[in-house]
Design a protein around this motif. Structure first.
Motif, PDB file in Angstrom:
ATOM      1  N   LEU A  26      17.518  21.038  39.342  1.00 50.56           N
ATOM      2  CA  LEU A  26      18.635  21.551  38.544  1.00 50.56           C
ATOM      3  C   LEU A  26      19.958  21.314  39.255  1.00 50.56           C
ATOM      4  CD1 LEU A  26      19.803  23.054  36.115  1.00 50.56           C
ATOM      5  CD2 LEU A  26      19.371  25.193  37.348  1.00 50.56           C
ATOM      6  N   VAL A  27      20.023  21.614  40.536  1.00 49.43           N
ATOM      7  CA  VAL A  27      21.269  21.414  41.297  1.00 49.43           C
ATOM      8  C   VAL A  27      21.666  19.937  41.283  1.00 49.43           C
ATOM      9  CG1 VAL A  27      22.274  21.473  43.625  1.00 49.43           C
ATOM     10  CG2 VAL A  27      21.038  23.460  42.739  1.00 49.43           C
ATOM     11  N   GLY A  28      20.692  19.056  41.499  1.00 51.15           N
ATOM     12  CA  GLY A  28      20.991  17.631  41.477  1.00 51.15           C
ATOM     13  C   GLY A  28      21.538  17.175  40.138  1.00 51.15           C
ATOM     14  N   LEU A  29      20.927  17.647  39.062  1.00 55.71           N
ATOM     15  CA  LEU A  29      21.392  17.269  37.730  1.00 55.71           C
ATOM     16  C   LEU A  29      22.766  17.864  37.427  1.00 55.71           C
ATOM     17  CD1 LEU A  29      18.036  17.533  35.736  1.00 55.71           C
ATOM     18  CD2 LEU A  29      19.265  15.446  36.409  1.00 55.71           C
ATOM     19  N   LEU A  30      23.005  19.074  37.896  1.00 56.60           N
ATOM     20  CA  LEU A  30      24.328  19.675  37.714  1.00 56.60           C
ATOM     21  C   LEU A  30      25.396  18.861  38.434  1.00 56.60           C
ATOM     22  CD1 LEU A  30      23.384  23.440  38.147  1.00 56.60           C
ATOM     23  CD2 LEU A  30      24.404  22.436  36.090  1.00 56.60           C
ATOM     24  N   LEU A  31      25.074  18.434  39.648  1.00 56.43           N
ATOM     25  CA  LEU A  31      26.049  17.665  40.435  1.00 56.43           C
ATOM     26  C   LEU A  31      26.285  16.275  39.857  1.00 56.43           C
ATOM     27  CD1 LEU A  31      25.008  18.747  44.040  1.00 56.43           C
ATOM     28  CD2 LEU A  31      27.013  19.483  42.726  1.00 56.43           C
ATOM     29  N   LEU A  32      25.271  15.705  39.219  1.00 55.69           N
ATOM     30  CA  LEU A  32      25.464  14.413  38.552  1.00 55.69           C
ATOM     31  C   LEU A  32      26.456  14.524  37.408  1.00 55.69           C
ATOM     32  CD1 LEU A  32      21.923  12.774  38.299  1.00 55.69           C
ATOM     33  CD2 LEU A  32      23.905  11.937  39.558  1.00 55.69           C
ATOM     34  N   GLY A  33      26.434  15.657  36.731  1.00 56.29           N
ATOM     35  CA  GLY A  33      27.387  15.923  35.674  1.00 56.29           C
ATOM     36  C   GLY A  33      27.190  15.111  34.398  1.00 56.29           C
ATOM     37  N   GLU A  34      26.021  14.557  34.207  1.00 58.61           N
ATOM     38  CA  GLU A  34      25.772  13.752  33.009  1.00 58.61           C
ATOM     39  C   GLU A  34      25.372  14.587  31.796  1.00 58.61           C
ATOM     40  OE1 GLU A  34      22.940  10.751  34.096  1.00 58.61           O
ATOM     41  OE2 GLU A  34      24.315   9.824  35.529  1.00 58.61           O
ATOM     42  N   GLN A  35      24.952  15.801  32.035  1.00 55.90           N
ATOM     43  CA  GLN A  35      24.550  16.714  30.962  1.00 55.90           C
ATOM     44  C   GLN A  35      25.388  17.990  31.091  1.00 55.90           C
ATOM     45  OE1 GLN A  35      22.310  15.917  28.657  1.00 55.90           O
ATOM     46  NE2 GLN A  35      21.627  14.028  29.615  1.00 55.90           N
ATOM     47  N   PRO A  36      25.658  18.659  29.984  1.00 56.58           N
ATOM     48  CA  PRO A  36      26.389  19.933  30.075  1.00 56.58           C
ATOM     49  C   PRO A  36      25.578  20.973  30.857  1.00 56.58           C
ATOM     50  CG  PRO A  36      26.189  19.197  27.776  1.00 56.58           C
ATOM     51  CD  PRO A  36      25.355  18.277  28.607  1.00 56.58           C
ATOM     52  N   ALA A  37      26.261  21.740  31.661  1.00 62.01           N
ATOM     53  CA  ALA A  37      25.589  22.746  32.487  1.00 62.01           C
ATOM     54  C   ALA A  37      24.801  23.732  31.628  1.00 62.01           C
ATOM     55  CB  ALA A  37      26.604  23.483  33.357  1.00 62.01           C
ATOM     56  N   TRP A  38      25.375  24.152  30.508  1.00 56.84           N
ATOM     57  CA  TRP A  38      24.681  25.124  29.649  1.00 56.84           C
ATOM     58  C   TRP A  38      23.356  24.552  29.146  1.00 56.84           C
ATOM     59  CZ3 TRP A  38      23.202  23.969  24.784  1.00 56.84           C
ATOM     60  CH2 TRP A  38      23.833  22.911  24.140  1.00 56.84           C
ATOM     61  N   LEU A  39      23.321  23.247  28.867  1.00 59.33           N
ATOM     62  CA  LEU A  39      22.093  22.625  28.371  1.00 59.33           C
ATOM     63  C   LEU A  39      21.037  22.551  29.471  1.00 59.33           C
ATOM     64  CD1 LEU A  39      20.576  21.241  26.076  1.00 59.33           C
ATOM     65  CD2 LEU A  39      21.677  19.089  26.764  1.00 59.33           C
ATOM     66  N   LEU A  40      21.447  22.200  30.671  1.00 52.91           N
ATOM     67  CA  LEU A  40      20.512  22.156  31.797  1.00 52.91           C
ATOM     68  C   LEU A  40      19.937  23.541  32.084  1.00 52.91           C
ATOM     69  CD1 LEU A  40      22.481  19.744  34.149  1.00 52.91           C
ATOM     70  CD2 LEU A  40      20.385  19.226  32.873  1.00 52.91           C
ATOM     71  N   VAL A  41      20.793  24.552  32.062  1.00 49.26           N
ATOM     72  CA  VAL A  41      20.320  25.931  32.283  1.00 49.26           C
ATOM     73  C   VAL A  41      19.360  26.342  31.177  1.00 49.26           C
ATOM     74  CG1 VAL A  41      21.057  28.360  32.310  1.00 49.26           C
ATOM     75  CG2 VAL A  41      22.291  26.657  33.672  1.00 49.26           C
ATOM     76  N   ALA A  42      19.673  26.004  29.937  1.00 45.25           N
ATOM     77  CA  ALA A  42      18.804  26.360  28.814  1.00 45.25           C
ATOM     78  C   ALA A  42      17.440  25.681  28.921  1.00 45.25           C
ATOM     79  CB  ALA A  42      19.479  25.993  27.485  1.00 45.25           C
ATOM     80  N   VAL A  43      17.426  24.410  29.279  1.00 47.96           N
ATOM     81  CA  VAL A  43      16.160  23.670  29.391  1.00 47.96           C
ATOM     82  C   VAL A  43      15.320  24.219  30.544  1.00 47.96           C
ATOM     83  CG1 VAL A  43      15.177  21.404  29.961  1.00 47.96           C
ATOM     84  CG2 VAL A  43      16.994  21.590  28.261  1.00 47.96           C
ATOM     85  N   ALA A  44      15.942  24.433  31.699  1.00 49.28           N
ATOM     86  CA  ALA A  44      15.209  24.981  32.847  1.00 49.28           C
ATOM     87  C   ALA A  44      14.679  26.384  32.525  1.00 49.28           C
ATOM     88  CB  ALA A  44      16.111  25.024  34.082  1.00 49.28           C
ATOM     89  N   SER A  45      15.498  27.192  31.876  1.00 46.65           N
ATOM     90  CA  SER A  45      15.085  28.555  31.518  1.00 46.65           C
ATOM     91  C   SER A  45      13.918  28.545  30.541  1.00 46.65           C
ATOM     92  CB  SER A  45      16.257  29.322  30.909  1.00 46.65           C
ATOM     93  OG  SER A  45      17.311  29.430  31.824  1.00 46.65           O
ATOM     94  N   ALA A  46      13.990  27.668  29.543  1.00 45.45           N
ATOM     95  CA  ALA A  46      12.912  27.582  28.553  1.00 45.45           C
ATOM     96  C   ALA A  46      11.607  27.144  29.210  1.00 45.45           C
ATOM     97  CB  ALA A  46      13.297  26.622  27.429  1.00 45.45           C
ATOM     98  N   GLY A  47      11.669  26.127  30.053  1.00 42.85           N
ATOM     99  CA  GLY A  47      10.464  25.657  30.731  1.00 42.85           C
ATOM    100  C   GLY A  47       9.880  26.708  31.651  1.00 42.85           C
ATOM    101  N   ASN A  48      10.734  27.355  32.420  1.00 42.13           N
ATOM    102  CA  ASN A  48      10.264  28.361  33.369  1.00 42.13           C
ATOM    103  C   ASN A  48       9.708  29.584  32.654  1.00 42.13           C
ATOM    104  OD1 ASN A  48      11.183  30.267  36.082  1.00 42.13           O
ATOM    105  ND2 ASN A  48      10.336  28.228  36.409  1.00 42.13           N
ATOM    106  N   THR A  49      10.339  29.968  31.558  1.00 38.79           N
ATOM    107  CA  THR A  49       9.844  31.101  30.774  1.00 38.79           C
ATOM    108  C   THR A  49       8.495  30.759  30.144  1.00 38.79           C
ATOM    109  OG1 THR A  49      12.084  31.888  30.364  1.00 38.79           O
ATOM    110  CG2 THR A  49      10.378  32.668  28.865  1.00 38.79           C
ATOM    111  N   LEU A  50       8.368  29.553  29.610  1.00 37.90           N
ATOM    112  CA  LEU A  50       7.081  29.142  29.043  1.00 37.90           C
ATOM    113  C   LEU A  50       5.989  29.135  30.103  1.00 37.90           C
ATOM    114  CD1 LEU A  50       5.362  28.209  26.670  1.00 37.90           C
ATOM    115  CD2 LEU A  50       6.126  25.868  27.147  1.00 37.90           C
ATOM    116  N   GLY A  51       6.316  28.711  31.306  1.00 41.33           N
ATOM    117  CA  GLY A  51       5.339  28.768  32.399  1.00 41.33           C
ATOM    118  C   GLY A  51       4.867  30.184  32.663  1.00 41.33           C
TER     119      GLY A  51
END
Length: 142
Positions: A26-51
């Motif tokens: 997540l940190v690496g993707l945030l630093l790349l800045g190619e995706q909106p931060a809110w979208l990265l947080v939402a995707v990581a949260s959804a995956g982690n919650t599903l786990g």
């Protein structure tokens, strides 16, 4: 565009008992800045919650599988998590983000038959909160 599915899968695996960590990705993707931060947080949260939902469901079936050699939870870890859960109740799920105790807590919630309607929002709040704070710290908004 493989970043989002990859983040989802790694975050899901990290919430299981697999030795994965989603935070560096997540940190690496945030630093790349190619995706909106809110979208990265939402995707990581959804995956982690599903786990964690998978852990909860596995916990509900634990009695059938706990004596199998392949079962990924050591009895000591489950006993410790169950003790926490019995002592603090469903509010302990707010610690489901925490290393070491978080995954066994979600498993214990299933073993102890925590209702899904109460399990899901508490875990989602904990997981989303962690990723949000990590994103804020990474991007310098704290």
């Amino acid at each position: 565009m493989l970043e989002l599915p990859g983040l989802f899968v790694v975050a899901l695996g990290a919430a299981s008992l697999l030795p994965l960590q989603s935070e560096p990705l997540l940190v690496g993707l945030l630093l790349l800045g190619e995706q909106p931060a809110w979208l990265l947080v939402a995707v990581a949260s959804a995956g982690n919650t599903l786990g964690s939902v998978i852990n909860w469901a596995l916990g509900r079936q634990l009695v059938r599988w706990q004596d199998r050699r392949w079962f990924p939870v050591k009895p000591e870890a489950l006993d410790k998590a169950s003790g926490w859960y019995r002592r603090w109740g469903h509010w302990s799920l707010l610690l489901s983000w925490a290393p070491i105790i978080g995954d066994p807590l979600t498993l214990a919630a299933g073993v102890l038959r925590e209702p899904f309607w109460r399990f899901l929002p508490l875990v989602a709040i904990a997981k989303t909160g962690r990723y949000t704070l990590l994103a804020l710290a990474t991007l310098g908004f704290t």
